[in-house]
Design a protein around this motif. Sequence first.
Motif, PDB file in Angstrom:
ATOM      1  N   GLY A   4     -12.071  -7.712   6.180  1.00  0.00           N
ATOM      2  CA  GLY A   4     -12.220  -6.914   5.145  1.00  0.00           C
ATOM      3  C   GLY A   4     -11.830  -5.249   4.654  1.00  0.00           C
ATOM      4  N   ASN A   5     -12.275  -4.942   3.379  1.00  0.00           N
ATOM      5  CA  ASN A   5     -11.182  -3.294   3.252  1.00  0.00           C
ATOM      6  C   ASN A   5     -12.207  -2.559   4.188  1.00  0.00           C
ATOM      7  OD1 ASN A   5     -13.561  -4.511   0.573  1.00  0.00           O
ATOM      8  ND2 ASN A   5     -13.682  -2.752   0.890  1.00  0.00           N
ATOM      9  N   HIS A   6     -13.298  -2.682   4.149  1.00  0.00           N
ATOM     10  CA  HIS A   6     -14.090  -2.082   5.129  1.00  0.00           C
ATOM     11  C   HIS A   6     -13.527  -1.670   6.771  1.00  0.00           C
ATOM     12  CE1 HIS A   6     -17.036  -0.541   2.789  1.00  0.00           C
ATOM     13  NE2 HIS A   6     -17.095  -0.839   1.926  1.00  0.00           N
ATOM     14  N   ASP A   7     -13.101  -3.137   7.184  1.00  0.00           N
ATOM     15  CA  ASP A   7     -12.071  -2.905   8.434  1.00  0.00           C
ATOM     16  C   ASP A   7     -10.828  -2.218   8.494  1.00  0.00           C
ATOM     17  OD1 ASP A   7     -14.805  -4.644   9.029  1.00  0.00           O
ATOM     18  OD2 ASP A   7     -13.445  -6.326   8.580  1.00  0.00           O
ATOM     19  N   GLY A  64     -15.868 -13.056   0.291  1.00  0.00           N
ATOM     20  CA  GLY A  64     -17.121 -11.918   0.582  1.00  0.00           C
ATOM     21  C   GLY A  64     -16.810 -11.186  -0.005  1.00  0.00           C
ATOM     22  N   HIS A  65     -17.368  -9.913  -0.084  1.00  0.00           N
ATOM     23  CA  HIS A  65     -16.479  -8.859  -0.104  1.00  0.00           C
ATOM     24  C   HIS A  65     -18.070  -8.488  -1.425  1.00  0.00           C
ATOM     25  CE1 HIS A  65     -14.612  -5.095  -2.406  1.00  0.00           C
ATOM     26  NE2 HIS A  65     -14.305  -5.620  -3.382  1.00  0.00           N
ATOM     27  N   GLU A  66     -18.070  -9.374  -2.534  1.00  0.00           N
ATOM     28  CA  GLU A  66     -19.403  -9.589  -3.892  1.00  0.00           C
ATOM     29  C   GLU A  66     -20.623  -9.449  -2.465  1.00  0.00           C
ATOM     30  OE1 GLU A  66     -19.732  -8.821  -7.170  1.00  0.00           O
ATOM     31  OE2 GLU A  66     -17.912  -8.093  -5.733  1.00  0.00           O
ATOM     32  N   GLY A  99     -15.129 -10.817   6.489  1.00  0.00           N
ATOM     33  CA  GLY A  99     -14.612  -9.875   6.635  1.00  0.00           C
ATOM     34  C   GLY A  99     -15.285  -9.233   6.891  1.00  0.00           C
ATOM     35  N   ASP A 100     -15.165  -7.401   6.327  1.00  0.00           N
ATOM     36  CA  ASP A 100     -16.644  -6.682   5.802  1.00  0.00           C
ATOM     37  C   ASP A 100     -16.907  -6.900   7.271  1.00  0.00           C
ATOM     38  OD1 ASP A 100     -15.236  -4.715   4.463  1.00  0.00           O
ATOM     39  OD2 ASP A 100     -17.016  -5.146   2.556  1.00  0.00           O
ATOM     40  N   ILE A 101     -16.365  -6.918   8.378  1.00  0.00           N
ATOM     41  CA  ILE A 101     -17.531  -6.617  10.042  1.00  0.00           C
ATOM     42  C   ILE A 101     -18.144  -6.084  10.106  1.00  0.00           C
ATOM     43  CG2 ILE A 101     -16.345  -9.273  10.880  1.00  0.00           C
ATOM     44  CD1 ILE A 101     -14.985  -8.038  12.565  1.00  0.00           C
ATOM     45  N   SER A 122     -19.960 -14.019   6.119  1.00  0.00           N
ATOM     46  CA  SER A 122     -19.783 -12.630   5.288  1.00  0.00           C
ATOM     47  C   SER A 122     -19.895 -11.497   5.372  1.00  0.00           C
ATOM     48  CB  SER A 122     -19.126 -13.091   4.479  1.00  0.00           C
ATOM     49  OG  SER A 122     -17.819 -12.388   4.050  1.00  0.00           O
ATOM     50  N   ASP A 123     -19.592 -10.002   5.405  1.00  0.00           N
ATOM     51  CA  ASP A 123     -19.790  -8.699   5.140  1.00  0.00           C
ATOM     52  C   ASP A 123     -21.074  -8.580   5.952  1.00  0.00           C
ATOM     53  OD1 ASP A 123     -18.245  -9.899   3.127  1.00  0.00           O
ATOM     54  OD2 ASP A 123     -18.473  -7.529   2.191  1.00  0.00           O
ATOM     55  N   ILE A 124     -21.285  -8.478   7.453  1.00  0.00           N
ATOM     56  CA  ILE A 124     -21.834  -7.683   8.776  1.00  0.00           C
ATOM     57  C   ILE A 124     -22.249  -6.517   8.044  1.00  0.00           C
ATOM     58  CG2 ILE A 124     -22.274  -8.040  11.087  1.00  0.00           C
ATOM     59  CD1 ILE A 124     -21.192 -10.180  11.652  1.00  0.00           C
ATOM     60  N   GLY A 143     -10.250 -15.806   2.581  1.00  0.00           N
ATOM     61  CA  GLY A 143      -9.443 -14.119   1.981  1.00  0.00           C
ATOM     62  C   GLY A 143     -11.219 -13.654   2.392  1.00  0.00           C
ATOM     63  N   HIS A 144     -10.616 -12.402   2.082  1.00  0.00           N
ATOM     64  CA  HIS A 144     -12.317 -11.866   1.467  1.00  0.00           C
ATOM     65  C   HIS A 144     -11.916 -11.197   0.521  1.00  0.00           C
ATOM     66  CE1 HIS A 144     -14.627  -8.130   2.296  1.00  0.00           C
ATOM     67  NE2 HIS A 144     -13.968  -7.694   1.535  1.00  0.00           N
ATOM     68  N   PHE A 145     -11.519 -11.433  -0.619  1.00  0.00           N
ATOM     69  CA  PHE A 145     -11.975 -11.376  -2.028  1.00  0.00           C
ATOM     70  C   PHE A 145     -12.145 -12.089  -2.127  1.00  0.00           C
ATOM     71  CE2 PHE A 145      -9.544  -7.756  -0.073  1.00  0.00           C
ATOM     72  CZ  PHE A 145     -11.102  -6.246  -1.247  1.00  0.00           C
TER      73      PHE A 145
HETATM   74 FE   LIG Z   1     -15.119  -5.933   1.268  1.00  0.00          FE
END
Ligand SMILES: [Fe+2]
Length: 288
Positions: free
Chosen positions: A99-102, A225-227, A64-66, A7-9, A186-188
Amino acid sequence: MRIVHFSDIHIGRWPSGTSFLFDKRVLGLTNYFLRRRLGFQSALLAPAVSTIRALNPDWMVCTGDITTVGSPEEFQAVRDALAPLMADGLGQRLILVPGNHDVYVRNRACRAALEDCFAGCNASRWTLAELPQRVQASHLSLWVVDECCCTNWLLSSGRVSAVTAGQLEDWLEAPRVAGEKRILIGHFPLRDPAGVPLGWRRRLVGADRLAAALRDGRLDVSLCGHEHRPFVRREPSGSMEVCAGALLVWGKINVLDYCEASGRLTQTWVDVPWGAFPAPALPLPAPS
Ligand SMILES: [Fe+2]
Ligand SMILES: [Fe+2]
């Protein structure tokens, strides 16, 4: 059956044009280039991808948050970096949720790049609007969910939409097939490592029913991910939430193995070989 989860690249690229100067991207990019980038070892991405392939996964899951600000340049860079995970027929085994950044800004080019990247990384199985989806993989039931929406400058939160909540409730209420394991993708995180909802700026709105399902064992695993610090949180029911954290900060890959003979799921961490890069300074929190 093996799921390999990362996650979270948070790949960061300077966007072309000037439109980013007039929306939230200017804040995200400033934060990335002045601060966040220092903690991310981008050179770790290639060995991470090699490690994921070498683990011989039945399914690969990216939560997510790639990207950093969801620009077309960032999505293209991620697709290039993840290309080995889609080569040699492997792409049929990859599942990506945003993710939220995407989903950072309401910009037509950014949205188109997200949709394109989502379809490309998910072997064109679905469009984002067609989530949630359920993938049946032997005894594993993988519930693929989009929890992200564009937020204001202060928030990095998500939400379970009414449509998604209704669908998930139907799946939770359905009789369980013998040996079935239900895995939410999911992302969160539904809760933090201590079992507490995340702060209001960063939480998943509408997560309570899913958190309750995980607590009482109707849901077996939440992959998220996210955290950015990875964690495993175990419930008394035996269910667990696994946050893979930021891949390029901690170099952790989550491996979930399902044994058909015992019906058990086993979680382990695999470290990306750090090589010449400095290893993370802080220890992982002990699993609870
Ligand atoms: Fe996030
Ligand atoms: Fe993130």
